[in-house]
Design an enzyme around this catalytic site. Sequence first.
Site, mmCIF file in Angstrom:
data_model
loop_
_atom_site.group_PDB
_atom_site.id
_atom_site.type_symbol
_atom_site.label_atom_id
_atom_site.label_comp_id
_atom_site.label_asym_id
_atom_site.label_seq_id
_atom_site.Cartn_x
_atom_site.Cartn_y
_atom_site.Cartn_z
ATOM 1 N N TYR A 191 -73.066 77.140 6.786
ATOM 2 C CA TYR A 191 -73.215 78.330 7.629
ATOM 3 C C TYR A 191 -74.404 78.180 8.572
ATOM 4 C CZ TYR A 191 -77.389 80.671 5.688
ATOM 5 O OH TYR A 191 -78.670 81.006 5.355
ATOM 6 N N ARG A 192 -75.210 77.118 8.417
ATOM 7 C CA ARG A 192 -76.482 77.001 9.139
ATOM 8 C C ARG A 192 -77.040 75.640 8.764
ATOM 9 N NH1 ARG A 192 -81.320 81.059 7.145
ATOM 10 N NH2 ARG A 192 -82.734 80.934 8.920
ATOM 11 N N TYR B 276 -85.194 74.470 8.869
ATOM 12 C CA TYR B 276 -84.123 74.150 9.823
ATOM 13 C C TYR B 276 -84.644 73.535 11.122
ATOM 14 C CZ TYR B 276 -81.424 76.899 6.536
ATOM 15 O OH TYR B 276 -80.832 77.356 5.389
#
Lengths: 520, 520
Positions: free
Chosen positions: B464-465, B91
């Site tokens: 969600y992310r 991420y």
Amino acid sequence: MADIPLPPGFTAAKMSQAQKAFEAALGADKVFFEALDRISYQDKFAIDEARHHPAGAIAPTSVEEVQAAVKIANQFRVPLWPISRGKNLGYGGTAPELAGSVVLDLSRMKKIEFDAANGVVTLEPGVGFYDLYDYIQQHKLPYWLSTPGNSWGSVIGNALDRGVGYTPYGENTKNFCGMEVVLPTGEVVRTGMGAFSNAPTWGLYPFGYGPAWDQMFVQSNFGIVTKANMWLMPEPESLMGMDVEFDRPEDLKAMVDTIGPLRRERLLQQSPSIGNWLRAAAVLTTRKEWTDKPGALDDSVISAIRKKFNIGWWGVSLRLYGREEVNKAVYKVLEKAMSDIKPMLLKPTTWVKGQPMEYSGWTGTPMTFPMQNINWYGGRGGHIGFSPLLPQDGTKALEQFQRTYARYKEYGMDYQGSFAFGERHLVNVNAMIFDKDNPQMMGRIDPFFRTLVADAKAQGYGEYRTHLDYMDLVAESYDWGGGALRKLNEKVKNALDPNGILAPGKSGIWPTTYNGERKA
Amino acid sequence: MADIPLPPGFTAAKMSQAQKAFEAALGADKVFFEALDRISYQDKFAIDEARHHPAGAIAPTSVEEVQAAVKIANQFRVPLWPISRGKNLGYGGTAPELAGSVVLDLSRMKKIEFDAANGVVTLEPGVGFYDLYDYIQQHKLPYWLSTPGNSWGSVIGNALDRGVGYTPYGENTKNFCGMEVVLPTGEVVRTGMGAFSNAPTWGLYPFGYGPAWDQMFVQSNFGIVTKANMWLMPEPESLMGMDVEFDRPEDLKAMVDTIGPLRRERLLQQSPSIGNWLRAAAVLTTRKEWTDKPGALDDSVISAIRKKFNIGWWGVSLRLYGREEVNKAVYKVLEKAMSDIKPMLLKPTTWVKGQPMEYSGWTGTPMTFPMQNINWYGGRGGHIGFSPLLPQDGTKALEQFQRTYARYKEYGMDYQGSFAFGERHLVNVNAMIFDKDNPQMMGRIDPFFRTLVADAKAQGYGEYRTHLDYMDLVAESYDWGGGALRKLNEKVKNALDPNGILAPGKSGIWPTTYNGERKA
């Protein structure tokens, strides 16, 4: 409108203008400013009957009407006090914190949407536990509610005040999964996955993307919740458990130290509440059947009452929900643990799907009989609750009980107390039952309450919820870093509600516009 | 400092002044502005290596130093990008969203306080899963961790990004119970019962009095979490379960529809993850052992790999934690349910306290081997994840898989996908494994990712992310009410962070000061 209660700095003429604007926007049948209307929105259990009087009330029936009302409130700077159904009677009921506020009564918003595949209901704030229960019965849906001890209130409203029920879904605020909220400036937001248009997961994943807002609208004045998704418990195959009575006040220690680890382990998934003899007796009898002596009851009277109804000094019920074979295995563990600490009575209870069902909080059935306790003293009864948070530590719980019980005696009040488990905390709910027609007694309540707050503060025990009269007092006890969290809340409050129109003073959060109203 | 990346409107001279101020406040050994320092804080798995370069980094070791750093950041208007340990490699790792930000590296803050009676740890952000595991082993504490697939990261950091683990405590963000947070203007707050000085319930009751803030600091840029309480799972008496393999892609439907109801019922308390064959194979072999053909793998190759390692097209593990007799009763239900849908393999597993323990995610043991999957293609490997949220519906899951699989083939990528359960949702985690030394492949990743976001958007499935590169894109997909929730977030952002110094752009939340930086 001469004697109408008004917010600080307001004139009756201005309130009259606001009233007309509400009438024009909502229709006259949704606007209530008669003397009788005002009385009906006062606090029924008020300790000081002169406080918290509303100027009037409005009852919008849609999100759009709520937005229109908010717009008018901003235009006239009228403080609004939203209620769902206004039935949290021990905490102020329908009455506003700030006298002269207009009650925003959402009880006519009663839509229910039911996702039966996932066990999620989308509710408006006017939906009561009875409404939802009826809906479930009518549609034969395999879900159980988590009802509070007095269930006439709103499902959402109870959860927004962090009320609790009896089942594994008993911490009702944890069942929220996405909301629709009208902000103090009139915009509507949807939280969690509701922020993603047409997401089928709005009621399924609570957090969404980025910061999660649901808990920011709980016990707060940051927005008006007009819709919320809540998770329901699937109907279990079996319900097993036991009702257990203990003989001595000192037994509280062993009860807490035995149940606590089982709860923290999640072997026990429901949160039991240990209650004293009066919690049981006050719905079965009244005081005058036993004594006419004022002051706290003698031990001899307590013994007589306990003997007649065969109840312990403390009692607790444990319940297991789910597959029958699993419940049986867990039951064995509970039975051994509870037997080891020598109860005076242990009554097993069992139910399997298909059998006739007990209508009680354990099966999520709405009820109101616990409110009978307000008849204890006779006269116009009422109660307020003092509810500090403790660790699950038997010694500390016992000390808290002893300290509090001594204060009840000192103030001449009959002790009704309970220690309710959460997953890792205890809430020590002390009900102060009173007779509003006894002025001497009513005069003692306020100093008594303040003494209990101070006693708890000295131990590090803060309240999780409180009556309107004590919102500022309790907020003040949350004092870490010079009240840093309150300052943060008020910074956000001012950013979201520059005119300070929404529920000023709720949970001790005051907008700058009402700076002077905070009680020292 | 000529080639130093700078935030918009910044000069190298001003950054140099800020650096000196950081050095004066923290000491030179906590301030890193050399070229090599900057490289070490870049995104190791970057798709576009030119993006997200920091100007430098600082590593305070105490709350007071964090406050001092924030004060300087406000003075010079330097954007800070807080990281805990910066190990969420898929991420963005240590890299900031806004190039020229200064990384606020909290990895040196490593204090652990352990409340062994209640199973609560108070952690600073630098505490990694390995640190906490070692602490527990060393002190022989009866608690298990919930570790993510790659466990080198921070315990708090993982939960703050809504990372997940394998046990019943696997939704790590739900284990928060009170935080200490430095606000963007430098004040410190404590949330929940931490707002009540010396409350023994700080780590025991998550909500406190009034609105509850913990989730507002998750995936957000509203504050710097310098300390957090987290709940740990008590060591279970037994661990039982099964590893189950299914032969056909179509079996996904029955798997979801069988496991979902058991999860929603809470009979299964841990959240299983259904993974395809490559999730299992990519840590056992590499692509070049099987083929040198570019593009997505042929079915014949997939069959050969599956045959060699005896793995299904999909596999899933189910685990039960707790009392042995209870686990046995639950196991019978799971075994019947899974057998009914005809797996190609069902391998039971069982452990009882006292027996030698499996060191895996199931027992909360930190691990890093899943990261081996980045060697799949050869070259410098990396991956990013695309993770939309779905309902627990087998048909919808299968359709989502088929749609996504077709896109993987279209873009010539090998499919690694999983469907991870939450209590009532599914996260469809699609790992895009890549070879950074294959420029042709790297050029396809961005359009591929954007296509998947658009495909999911059409179904109502939001992420969600997400990775830094896609924070704005994903934020834009949360579009209800014209992006009403994002506007609310940004109103709060501006109120709390008037200079916009804290993590501008995190989760698509931009302060007014960096209005122009949002990607369309």
